[in-house]
Scaffold this active site. Structure first.
Site, PDB file in Angstrom:
ATOM      1  N   ASP A 169      69.618 -26.427  61.352  1.00 25.69           N
ATOM      2  CA  ASP A 169      69.494 -25.340  60.364  1.00 25.69           C
ATOM      3  C   ASP A 169      70.792 -24.580  60.105  1.00 25.69           C
ATOM      4  O   ASP A 169      70.833 -23.709  59.241  1.00 25.69           O
ATOM      5  CB  ASP A 169      68.399 -24.357  60.802  1.00 25.69           C
ATOM      6  CG  ASP A 169      68.646 -23.793  62.202  1.00 25.69           C
ATOM      7  OD1 ASP A 169      69.436 -24.394  62.962  1.00 25.69           O
ATOM      8  OD2 ASP A 169      68.045 -22.766  62.531  1.00 25.69           O
ATOM      9  N   GLU A 254      74.849 -22.636  77.002  1.00 23.37           N
ATOM     10  CA  GLU A 254      76.169 -23.214  76.725  1.00 23.37           C
ATOM     11  C   GLU A 254      77.012 -23.215  77.997  1.00 23.37           C
ATOM     12  O   GLU A 254      77.670 -24.203  78.326  1.00 23.37           O
ATOM     13  CB  GLU A 254      76.884 -22.424  75.609  1.00 23.37           C
ATOM     14  CG  GLU A 254      76.225 -22.531  74.232  1.00 23.37           C
ATOM     15  CD  GLU A 254      75.035 -21.594  74.013  1.00 23.37           C
ATOM     16  OE1 GLU A 254      74.642 -20.886  74.975  1.00 23.37           O
ATOM     17  OE2 GLU A 254      74.504 -21.558  72.891  1.00 23.37           O
TER      18      GLU A 254
HETATM   19  N1  UDP Z   1      64.186 -27.384  68.086  1.00 19.22           N
HETATM   20  C1  UDP Z   1      63.484 -28.379  68.748  1.00 19.22           C
HETATM   21  N2  UDP Z   1      62.230 -28.073  69.239  1.00 19.22           N
HETATM   22  C2  UDP Z   1      61.652 -26.825  69.097  1.00 19.22           C
HETATM   23  C3  UDP Z   1      62.398 -25.825  68.414  1.00 19.22           C
HETATM   24  C4  UDP Z   1      63.672 -26.134  67.940  1.00 19.22           C
HETATM   25  O1  UDP Z   1      63.955 -29.499  68.875  1.00 19.22           O
HETATM   26  O2  UDP Z   1      60.507 -26.625  69.546  1.00 19.22           O
HETATM   27  C5  UDP Z   1      65.535 -27.703  67.539  1.00 19.22           C
HETATM   28  C6  UDP Z   1      65.752 -27.194  66.114  1.00 19.22           C
HETATM   29  O3  UDP Z   1      65.306 -28.148  65.163  1.00 19.22           O
HETATM   30  C7  UDP Z   1      67.245 -26.920  66.087  1.00 19.22           C
HETATM   31  C8  UDP Z   1      67.554 -26.534  67.548  1.00 19.22           C
HETATM   32  O4  UDP Z   1      66.487 -27.049  68.332  1.00 19.22           O
HETATM   33  O5  UDP Z   1      68.000 -28.041  65.727  1.00 19.22           O
HETATM   34  C9  UDP Z   1      67.671 -25.031  67.741  1.00 19.22           C
HETATM   35  O6  UDP Z   1      66.460 -24.409  67.339  1.00 19.22           O
HETATM   36  P1  UDP Z   1      66.423 -23.123  66.391  1.00 19.22           P
HETATM   37  O7  UDP Z   1      67.286 -23.357  65.199  1.00 19.22           O
HETATM   38  O8  UDP Z   1      65.008 -22.747  66.140  1.00 19.22           O
HETATM   39  O9  UDP Z   1      67.094 -22.057  67.361  1.00 19.22           O
HETATM   40  P2  UDP Z   1      68.020 -20.789  67.072  1.00 19.22           P
HETATM   41  O10 UDP Z   1      68.514 -20.828  65.668  1.00 19.22           O
HETATM   42  O11 UDP Z   1      67.134 -19.648  67.301  1.00 19.22           O
HETATM   43  O12 UDP Z   1      69.098 -20.929  68.067  1.00 19.22           O
HETATM   44 MN    MN Z   2      68.882 -22.298  64.391  1.00 19.81          MN
END
Ligand code: UDP
Ligand code: MN
Length: 308
Positions: A169, A254
């Protein structure tokens, strides 16, 4: 005098009309892209100038965890089309699912990218529920570790490469891929719109990272977002145990990977000594599908055969 002024206007008119005509003709010309036909599968592909000349470059392995949701195809389409602009790139997509889905398989098959399609399901106890705030549990951890496992099984420390963890995203400029290409150990740069700040990132003095611009859990060993670093493939393969800790405290994911690999002093600052933002931690609004649910109850929902 009058006649001279008229001549000046005449010359001005002729010159500017010629210039305008030339500009209009240029608009009609083909751009620097050349369209090539791939004889193997008859796919037409655009070879952009950015993508040319990747033969001798270290390969960038882009690791993307992804999960099923209404806007998944939109996210992956946008990311895949950014990646098309980058030469010598291998996309490792890891689905958070019990099986590979046809939505992702089809998207990858049509992407024209070099890719590997993996899957691993996050254990239910670690999985974020729809009602949970998204910071409650780490996301994409098992999936990123699965990609590390694949690299260890399928690549050798002699291969020249760099590994980048790119969530589905975020927003990526092609510049960030150019920056990370030559990474000796771990390269770093700032990330926009993260950590409650306009940007979060390393602070550089004399070409070395000395501290970090961050306002949240400032005691983290590496207070940098997942999108703010890339790791040399050789370094990762020479540390076969290095991986993300699924039980790491919030914000420390990280650091759990980087801690055993480098020291802060060894980080390689990129993006003009970490003064340029070329990646953003964007988030997509959850689509509202209330009307869809209402229509479905009446048996008049959107055609399920139409892929969204
Ligand atoms: N993701 C995943 N399983 C989940 C939720 C998220 O594989 O149950 C993936 C999501 O598609 C993205 C990454 O993990 O590529 C980080 O998730 P997200 O963008 O929701 O996290 P944030 O932006 O809050 O760090
Ligand atoms: Mn994200």
């Amino acid at each position: 005098m009058r006649l001279k002024l008229r001549n000046v206007f005449l010359v001005y008119f002729v010159v500017s009309s010629t210039g305008l005509l030339y500009a209009l003709l240029q608009l009609g010309q083909q751009c620097g892209c050349t369209r090539q036909i791939n004889p193997g599968n008859n796919i037409h592909r655009w070879e952009t100038p950015h993508r040319r000349g990747g033969e001798n470059m270290p390969v960038i392995y882009v690791v993307t965890p992804t999960h099923t949701r209404p806007h998944q195809r939109a996210e992956l389409t946008r990311l895949s089309q950014t990646l098309l602009l980058v030469p010598a790139l291998h996309w490792i997509v890891v689905e958070d699912s019990a099986q590979r889905t046809s939505l992702v398989s089809d998207l990858l098959a049509q992407s024209e990218l070099q890719y590997t399609h993996l899957h691993v399901q996050t254990p239910p106890a670690m999985k974020l529920k729809d009602s949970d705030p998204n910071w409650l549990k780490p996301r994409g951890v098992e999936q990123r570790n699965e990609a590390l496992h694949w690299l260890r099984e399928n690549r050798s420390p002699k291969d020249h490469g760099v590994v980048y963890f790119a969530d589905d995203d975020n927003t990526y400029s092609i510049k960030i891929f150019q920056e990370m290409r030559n990474t000796h150990k771990v390269s770093v740069w700032p990330v926009g719109l993260v950590g409650g700040l306009r940007y979060e990132g390393p602070l550089v003095t004399g070409g070395k990272v000395v501290s970090f611009h961050t306002a949240w859990k400032t005691h983290r060993p590496f207070p940098i977002d997942m999108a703010g670093f890339a790791v040399s493939l050789t370094l990762l393969l020479n540390h076969p145990k290095a991986q993300f800790d699924p039980n790491a405290e919030r914000g420390f994911l990280e650091s759990s990977l980087l801690g055993p690999l480098v020291t802060v002093g060894e980080l390689e600052p990129k993006a003009d000594n970490c003064t340029k933002i070329w990646v953003w931690h964007t988030r997509t609004e959850k689509p509202k599908l209330k009307q869809e649910e209402l229509l479905e109850k009446q048996g008049k929902g959107s055609d399920p055969k139409i892929l969204v």
